[in-house]
Write a protein that holds these residues in place. Structure first.
Motif, PDB file in Angstrom:
ATOM      1  N   ASP A 211      39.839  42.505  30.762  1.00 18.15           N
ATOM      2  CA  ASP A 211      39.630  43.594  31.105  1.00 18.15           C
ATOM      3  C   ASP A 211      40.245  44.056  32.471  1.00 18.15           C
ATOM      4  O   ASP A 211      40.448  43.277  33.435  1.00 18.15           O
ATOM      5  N   LYS A 212      40.389  45.354  32.735  1.00 15.57           N
ATOM      6  CA  LYS A 212      40.759  45.848  33.821  1.00 15.57           C
ATOM      7  C   LYS A 212      39.910  45.830  35.051  1.00 15.57           C
ATOM      8  O   LYS A 212      38.854  46.730  34.818  1.00 15.57           O
ATOM      9  N   THR A 213      39.904  44.883  35.961  1.00 17.96           N
ATOM     10  CA  THR A 213      38.772  44.882  37.053  1.00 17.96           C
ATOM     11  C   THR A 213      39.130  44.351  38.283  1.00 17.96           C
ATOM     12  O   THR A 213      40.212  43.267  38.197  1.00 17.96           O
ATOM     13  N   GLN A 214      38.734  44.480  39.269  1.00 19.74           N
ATOM     14  CA  GLN A 214      38.805  43.970  40.473  1.00 19.74           C
ATOM     15  C   GLN A 214      37.828  42.703  40.802  1.00 19.74           C
ATOM     16  O   GLN A 214      37.931  41.994  41.888  1.00 19.74           O
ATOM     17  N   GLY A 215      37.085  42.249  39.920  1.00 19.99           N
ATOM     18  CA  GLY A 215      36.257  41.037  39.878  1.00 19.99           C
ATOM     19  C   GLY A 215      36.081  40.489  38.450  1.00 19.99           C
ATOM     20  O   GLY A 215      35.001  40.828  37.743  1.00 19.99           O
ATOM     21  N   VAL A 216      36.665  39.470  38.122  1.00 19.41           N
ATOM     22  CA  VAL A 216      36.410  38.799  36.720  1.00 19.41           C
ATOM     23  C   VAL A 216      34.907  38.234  36.827  1.00 19.41           C
ATOM     24  O   VAL A 216      34.212  38.233  35.578  1.00 19.41           O
ATOM     25  N   TYR A 217      34.630  37.613  37.947  1.00 17.78           N
ATOM     26  CA  TYR A 217      33.178  36.971  37.706  1.00 17.78           C
ATOM     27  C   TYR A 217      32.051  37.901  37.687  1.00 17.78           C
ATOM     28  O   TYR A 217      31.166  37.786  37.112  1.00 17.78           O
ATOM     29  N   ASN A 218      32.388  39.133  38.542  1.00 19.24           N
ATOM     30  CA  ASN A 218      31.353  40.276  38.317  1.00 19.24           C
ATOM     31  C   ASN A 218      31.437  40.907  36.959  1.00 19.24           C
ATOM     32  O   ASN A 218      30.355  40.902  36.358  1.00 19.24           O
ATOM     33  N   CYS A 219      32.293  41.040  36.127  1.00 25.28           N
ATOM     34  CA  CYS A 219      32.220  41.509  34.699  1.00 25.28           C
ATOM     35  C   CYS A 219      31.746  40.265  33.902  1.00 25.28           C
ATOM     36  O   CYS A 219      31.010  40.582  32.986  1.00 25.28           O
ATOM     37  N   GLN A 220      32.238  39.083  34.189  1.00 20.92           N
ATOM     38  CA  GLN A 220      31.535  38.034  33.194  1.00 20.92           C
ATOM     39  C   GLN A 220      29.802  38.050  33.454  1.00 20.92           C
ATOM     40  O   GLN A 220      29.091  37.832  32.458  1.00 20.92           O
ATOM     41  N   GLN A 221      29.464  38.194  34.788  1.00 17.29           N
ATOM     42  CA  GLN A 221      27.708  38.137  34.900  1.00 17.29           C
ATOM     43  C   GLN A 221      27.311  39.293  34.307  1.00 17.29           C
ATOM     44  O   GLN A 221      26.320  39.326  33.521  1.00 17.29           O
TER      45      GLN A 221
END
Length: 743
Positions: A211-221
């Motif tokens: 995913d295009k994101t600045q925070g992979v953990y934020n997206c996983q959560q």
């Protein structure tokens, strides 16, 4: 522990540079996975109302169309709690795509068409028939001037304005006084890479989500909470990002829709948004500001009032630190700051480079220029007279502040002493020449971060943390820190990031990645160094026996005594003799709460600008920019300069071009494309110089670094505005400065 294998502070090229220029670097919508199908989002044509009926039968009858997802058929999800927040969400209830029949904003995603090919999905989406019942919408902040309210708790990092003294009494004593309104419209991030996701559906039901994101953990959560998945079921990866600027801090709706489709169809799914759809989530909010200030006979500020009103959505209360900077940047005993938001039928605004400060400092720094002229003082001298030695908002000393040195260095390099005070005093042919100055301040923040380090018998070091890389140089500076800490060449170090299988790191924003992840990398490599020292001491006749960790240093592939460089062992010999295939360590770093209580920690800058204005046409050419930055220790001179240079270009864009224009009849942004949302091109950019003043800060974090990505933008738009006044004698208080404002 120190090292004379000095990498930090130098200017090595980006370690990921070859991958980017050869195309080897893969972005989120470029991963080729098996059994892949394609999604296309259908966007609402209305700004407010209800969906009456979605006629999907015609579309579903097309061979190759797999499904049309909408609120009519989305299954029940684990996301039932409206109070659920991602890591950077403001107060309120987050927008839930395809949740019900309500339309809250124009271009809201109302359906997802999934087909065997992208072209088929796009065609099918274009003919999907949806019936709406439209309601009256409100999208104009100008109509809400008297309908704002002070926000509640606000998002993480929001600080309610601090007031001190009595601003009205201070202003009443002033000999010179100004009061003006400053405005800028909405602005959108417009990164080059479109938001997209590729979800790899594995046979065991697990997902790998690119995913295009600045925070992979934020997206996983986000994904695990919404869909009721375990962390093992939803791995999120982002190895490269083609620009984020804050747009990727929150999980955007392509993530939800692509995961939804993959889980329902049990297929791998790719979903990319269009450029127009990139304008459907998050923006720098349209903001109205008023600044009032007054000075005594010596030019000292006696009173200051700064108020701001900007838009938020109906469903979330987005907040920014807009006015706080006015109570901090200059010395003033009596300050009144006021901040309000007004709800409109738009999507929630979103952090955009230097959120709040880019808005607030524009108004403050133009007002400072106006006040300087009212007081009969040179604008730079006026700032020197009102220099703040401490943070009056929090009544704390600064951990370090070299802004005065930045003033001096910038004035010397720019030739400020040659500037005539009077506007319209310099002309070159038909061009009026003007010089302006402005400055800024930004938080020097640090967040908790973790890292892991592994060294193998051949002396190769791998360090990892789930940080982001949106073009700032994270790969490179972390490689530098690790290599220097263990005395290795950079070629022997590999840094891995952007994957939820790696140690947790914060979202990449706020200019805190270097301080946060960098400190974790340093700490982890030191922990590995301690293990290596113990192994070295087990060697027969080891010259390091009895040495404590602080007694040794790692230099040029050796561990040696600080006081006797001849007493050394070769690191590779230690590894090979130990019999271990690899040795690893992990550690984390977090801000020191005691230091945070004691000091105010910030980066500062000052910007000098020269403009040339065609008197007959009103066109503005920014011919020269000098940005002098005080941001602690500079890890990489090349990537740091690149960060500030990009910020300067953005500042030119903000001053002269950048504005998203709303047609309030339809509640829709009209210029939602690259053709009409204007940003600078090469021909708009002339001479740019970036200078870093030396600033040591032993308090801010273990590396002594401060963020530069955000502070580099500050002051640029205001300095251009001030230079335009100096050139033309016309004061512009609403951005962008279109030529009709100067004719």
């Amino acid at each position: 522990m120190s090292s004379t294998t000095n990498h930090v502070g130098k200017a090595p090229s980006r370690v990921e540079g070859p991958a980017k220029v050869t195309g080897a670097a893969k972005y989120s919508a470029e991963f080729n996975v098996p059994d892949l199908v394609y999604g296309y989002v259908v966007s609402s044509p209305i700004a407010k109302g209800k969906i009456l009926k979605i006629h999907a039968d015609k579309v579903l009858a097309i061979p190759g169309v797999l499904q049309v997802f909408s609120h009519e058929n989305v299954p029940g999800l684990a996301w039932f709690d409206k109070s659920y927040k991602d890591d950077v969400a403001p107060g309120g209830s987050p927008f839930r795509p395809l949740h019900d029949d309500e339309v809250k904003f124009s271009m809201q995603p109302v359906a997802l068409v999934v087909a065997d090919t992208f072209e088929l999905a796009r065609y099918a989406a274009s003919i999907l028939d949806i019936e709406y019942k439209e309601s009256t919408h409100e999208t104009d902040i100008e109509a809400k001037r008297d309908d704002g309210h002070e926000p509640g708790k606000g998002k993480t990092g929001y600080k309610p304005p601090v007031r001190r003294g009595n601003a009205n009494k201070g202003l009443a004593k002033a000999e010179q006084h100004i009061k003006q309104e400053y405005i800028h419209g909405a602005q959108h991030h417009n990164p080059m890479e479109l938001f997209g996701a590729t979800v790899h559906y594995h046979p065991n039901g697990k997902l790998t989500i690119y995913d295009k994101t600045q925070g992979v953990y934020n997206c996983q959560q986000y994904v695990t909470k919404v869909f009721g998945l375990s962390k093992e079921q939803a791995r999120v990866v982002n190895l490269y990002m083609g620009g984020g600027f804050g747009a990727g801090l929150r999980p955007q709706y392509e993530l939800f829709l692509s995961v939804l489709a993959a889980l329902e169809l049990k297929r791998s799914v790719r979903l990319s948004l269009t450029r127009q759809q990139m304008f459907s989530f998050g923006h720098r909010p349209h903001t109205l500001q008023t600044v009032e200030m007054g000075t005594g006979p010596d030019g000292a500020l006696l009173g200051l009032k700064h108020s701001a009103l900007h838009e938020t959505s109906r469903f979330e209360e987005y907040t920014e630190n807009v006015v706080n900077w006015s109570g901090m940047l200059y010395k003033c005993p009596d300050v009144h700051l006021n901040y309000q938001v007004a709800a409109l039928d738009v999507y929630t605004p979103l952090d955009m480079r230097a959120p709040g400060a880019a808005t607030g400092s524009f108004a403050l720094e133009v007002a400072m220029d106006e006040m300087a002229y009212a007081a009969g003082l040179d604008p730079l001298e006026f700032r020197r007279r009102n220099y703040a030695e401490e943070d009056q908002n929090e009544n704390k000393p600064f951990s370090s502040k070299k802004l005065r040195e930045a003033y001096d260095e910038g004035a010397r390099r720019f030739g400020w002493d040659k500037r005539p005070m009077a506007p319209r005093a310099t002309k070159e042919g038909n061009m009026l020449v003007g010089w302006g100055v402005a400055g800024g301040v930004w938080d020097a923040s640090m967040q908790k971060a973790a890292a892991k380090a592994t060294i193998t018998a051949d002396g190769k070091l791998t360090v990892s943390s789930a940080a982001g890389e949106n073009g700032t140089g994270t790969y490179t500076i972390m490689t530098q820190i690790a290599a220097e800490t263990l005395g290795l060449p950079m070629e022997a170090v590999t840094f891995k990031l952007g994957d939820t299988t790696l140690p947790e790191a914060p979202v990449q924003g706020g200019s805190w990645t270097a301080a946060s992840v960098g400190s974790a990398v340093k700490s982890t490599c030191e922990a590995l160094g301690e293990k290596l020292l113990k192994l070295a001491q087990k060697l027969g006749d080891s010259p390091l026996k009895g040495a404590k960790f602080e007694d040794v240093e790692f230099v040029n592939g050796q561990i040696r005594l600080r006081q006797d460089h001849d007493q050394a062992v070769v690191l590779r010999d230690v590894l090979q003799t130990s019999g271990e295939r690899e040795i690893e360590a992990d550690s984390s770093a977090m801000p020191n709460p005691l230091t945070m209580q004691k000091y105010s920690m910030h980066s500062h800058n000052v910007v000098f600008v020269e403009v040339k204005v065609d008197e007959e046409l009103g066109t503005v050419h920014v011919s020269r920019v000098l940005n002098v930055v005080a941001a602690g220790r500079i890890l990489n001179q090349k990537t740091a300069r690149s960060q500030v240079l990009g910020s300067i270009v953005w500042g030119i864009s903000m001053a002269l071009m950048e504005e998203t224009v709303m047609d309030h009849r339809f509640g829709r942004y009209m210029n939602h494309n690259y053709a009409e949302y204007h940003v600078p091109v090469n021909a708009d950019i002339r001479d740019i110089e970036v200078v870093f003043v030396e600033e040591e800060d032993p308090h801010v974090n273990p590396l002594g670094v401060k963020g530069i990505g955000e502070v580099g933008l500050l002051g640029v738009a205001a300095a251009i505005t001030n230079a335009v006044y100096h050139a033309t004698g016309k004061r512009v208080r609403q951005l962008p400065i279109y030529l009709d404002k100067l004719l």
